[in-house]
Design an enzyme around this catalytic site. Structure first.
Site, PDB file in Angstrom:
ATOM      1  CG  ASN A  71      -2.100   0.965   1.322  1.00 21.18           C
ATOM      2  OD1 ASN A  71      -1.431   2.293   1.045  1.00 21.18           O
ATOM      3  ND2 ASN A  71      -2.896   0.960   1.449  1.00 21.18           N
ATOM      4  NE  ARG A 129       8.776  20.632   3.350  1.00 27.13           N
ATOM      5  CZ  ARG A 129      10.218  20.646   3.495  1.00 27.13           C
ATOM      6  NH1 ARG A 129      11.065  20.477   2.372  1.00 27.13           N
ATOM      7  NH2 ARG A 129      10.727  20.706   4.574  1.00 27.13           N
ATOM      8  CG  HIS A 150      -8.208   3.658   1.240  1.00 23.65           C
ATOM      9  ND1 HIS A 150      -8.296   2.410   1.991  1.00 23.65           N
ATOM     10  CD2 HIS A 150      -9.147   4.408   1.126  1.00 23.65           C
ATOM     11  CE1 HIS A 150      -9.669   2.689   2.532  1.00 23.65           C
ATOM     12  NE2 HIS A 150     -10.034   4.014   1.848  1.00 23.65           N
ATOM     13  NE  ARG A 169      -8.205   6.909   4.147  1.00 25.34           N
ATOM     14  CZ  ARG A 169      -9.103   6.053   4.664  1.00 25.34           C
ATOM     15  NH1 ARG A 169     -10.187   6.476   4.796  1.00 25.34           N
ATOM     16  NH2 ARG A 169      -8.496   4.914   5.318  1.00 25.34           N
ATOM     17  CD  GLU A 215      -7.297  -1.595   0.510  1.00 24.42           C
ATOM     18  OE1 GLU A 215      -7.156  -0.663   1.314  1.00 24.42           O
ATOM     19  OE2 GLU A 215      -7.333  -2.686   0.926  1.00 24.42           O
ATOM     20  CG  HIS A 258      -5.936  -1.436   9.294  1.00 29.73           C
ATOM     21  ND1 HIS A 258      -6.152  -0.473   8.507  1.00 29.73           N
ATOM     22  CD2 HIS A 258      -5.859  -1.139  10.549  1.00 29.73           C
ATOM     23  CE1 HIS A 258      -6.125   0.490   9.223  1.00 29.73           C
ATOM     24  NE2 HIS A 258      -5.907   0.255  10.585  1.00 29.73           N
ATOM     25  CG  HIS A 315       1.286   2.849   9.387  1.00 34.78           C
ATOM     26  ND1 HIS A 315       0.865   4.210   9.219  1.00 34.78           N
ATOM     27  CD2 HIS A 315       2.066   2.926  10.530  1.00 34.78           C
ATOM     28  CE1 HIS A 315       1.402   4.864  10.243  1.00 34.78           C
ATOM     29  NE2 HIS A 315       2.234   4.261  11.032  1.00 34.78           N
TER      30      HIS A 315
HETATM   31  C1  LIG Z   1      -8.511  -0.598   4.326  1.00 30.11           C
HETATM   32  C2  LIG Z   1      -7.311  -0.463   5.247  1.00 30.11           C
HETATM   33  O1  LIG Z   1      -7.179  -0.889   6.257  1.00 30.11           O
HETATM   34  C3  LIG Z   1      -6.152   0.272   4.814  1.00 30.11           C
HETATM   35  O2  LIG Z   1      -5.947  -0.148   3.337  1.00 30.11           O
HETATM   36  C4  LIG Z   1      -6.188   1.714   4.452  1.00 30.11           C
HETATM   37  O3  LIG Z   1      -5.894   1.978   3.408  1.00 30.11           O
HETATM   38  C5  LIG Z   1      -5.577   2.541   5.673  1.00 30.11           C
HETATM   39  O4  LIG Z   1      -5.717   3.865   4.948  1.00 30.11           O
HETATM   40  P1  LIG Z   1      -4.921   4.932   5.500  1.00 30.11           P
HETATM   41  O5  LIG Z   1      -3.331   4.607   5.008  1.00 30.11           O
HETATM   42  O6  LIG Z   1      -5.564   6.272   5.124  1.00 30.11           O
HETATM   43  O7  LIG Z   1      -4.591   4.893   7.126  1.00 30.11           O
HETATM   44  N1  LIG Z   2      -5.722  -3.198   3.187  1.00 33.77           N
HETATM   45  C1  LIG Z   2      -4.743  -2.844   4.162  1.00 33.77           C
HETATM   46  C2  LIG Z   2      -3.872  -1.796   3.633  1.00 33.77           C
HETATM   47  O1  LIG Z   2      -3.992  -1.869   2.378  1.00 33.77           O
HETATM   48  C3  LIG Z   2      -2.551  -1.279   4.282  1.00 33.77           C
HETATM   49  O2  LIG Z   2      -3.052  -1.165   5.814  1.00 33.77           O
HETATM   50  P1  LIG Z   2      -2.013  -0.728   6.655  1.00 33.77           P
HETATM   51  O3  LIG Z   2      -0.954  -1.883   6.461  1.00 33.77           O
HETATM   52  O4  LIG Z   2      -1.596   0.705   6.212  1.00 33.77           O
HETATM   53  O5  LIG Z   2      -2.411  -0.650   8.130  1.00 33.77           O
END
Ligand SMILES: CC(=O)[C@@H](O)[C@H](O)COP(=O)(O)O
Ligand SMILES: NCC(=O)COP(=O)(O)O
Length: 253
Positions: free
Chosen positions: A6, A17, A42, A44, A69, A205, A229
């Site tokens: 992701n 920036r 994802h 938004r 997503e 997640h 993340h």
């Molecule tokens: C659906 C999910 O759990 C994640 O894929 C989501 O993309 C997290 O979004 P953020 O990166 O905006 O926290």
């Molecule tokens: N669907 C989960 C995703 O794409 C990433 O989630 P995270 O690892 O950023 O919490």
């Protein structure tokens, strides 16, 4: 089992920036070169990180599966930032780009992050036609779900190809050590129900290098994890190629 990286947090750094550094396309290619099986974004409506234009750019060049997503009910929104295009609405974006997979997530537009799965008792009649439309466009569908057997059986009734198990409760239990066995059993049962219903199984997640090996080894039928993340933070510490190699090992690849 596929690792889909992701890119949200890479876009978040870029947006801090007026710059193109880090370049999303270059970063995606480095992930692919290092062994990523897919790329997830994802977008938004506030375009806080992934922008609609990022999705267009990625769709034009990716050589691995593209998973978009988002909340299918998120409509168009005018950009508040100079030089950034408007957000066209989630379904409009997906219809135009036709990614390999679309994961529907019931996030409110103002949520900090994703924090719950669908309530299909309430929203099943709304979601099912969207699933049918996306599948008709040749897009594999996945629904973001809590590990709730009743809800997962309702997900099957929508006609979706897959579900994505929302794994934050597992990650939290892994961190705290509290009720880990009970929580993991809940996820195993959810995976079993998904298989009974003929649903493909994704997960995501808060997965990370600590909690992923156990989950990947012992959750039956897991086809894909999407991770952003923790993987991004690990890449700052370890370097991107080494990080993706570590996540692939955690998946037993
Ligand atoms: C659906 C999910 O759990 C994640 O894929 C989501 O993309 C997290 O979004 P953020 O990166 O905006 O926290
Ligand atoms: N669907 C989960 C995703 O794409 C990433 O989630 P995270 O690892 O950023 O919490």
């Amino acid at each position: 089992m596929a690792l889909s990286v992701n890119l949200n947090k890479i876009a978040l750094i870029r947006n801090s920036r007026d710059t193109t550094n880090p370049d999303i396309i270059q970063h995606a290619q480095m992930c692919i070169d290092a062994g990523a099986d897919g790329i997830t974004v994802h977008p938004r409506p506030d375009q806080r990180h992934i922008r609609a234009q990022d999705c267009v750019d990625l769709a034009g060049v990716l050589t691995v599966e593209f998973n978009i997503e988002g909340n299918p009910m998120s409509g168009p929104r005018r950009s508040e930032r100079a030089g950034v295009g408007d957000y066209p609405g989630f379904m409009a974006l997906v219809r135009e780009l036709r990614p390999a997979q679309c994961t529907l997530v019931p996030d409110g537009d103002g949520q900090l992050t994703s924090d719950h799965g669908f309530d299909l008792k309430r929203d099943g009649d709304t979601v099912a036609p969207l699933v049918e439309e996306l599948r008709g466009l040749g897009i594999r569908t996945s629904l973001f779900m809590d590990p709730d057997p009743e809800q997962i059986r309702l997900a099957a009734q929508t006609g979706t190809d897959r579900i994505e198990l929302y794994t934050e409760s597992y990650a939290a239990a892994y961190r705290s050590g509290e009720n880990l066995d009970a929580v993991f059993t809940q996820f195993r049962r959810a995976a079993e129900v998904a298989a009974e219903e003929g649903l493909g199984l994704n997960a995501g997640h808060d997965l990370d290098l600590h909690n992923l090996p156990h989950f990947a080894a012992d959750i039956p039928g897991l086809l894909e994890v999407s991770i952003g993340h923790a993987l991004t933070v690990d890449a700052i510490r370890m370097g991107l190629a080494a990080t993706i190699a570590a996540y692939r090992r955690a998946l037993g690849k």
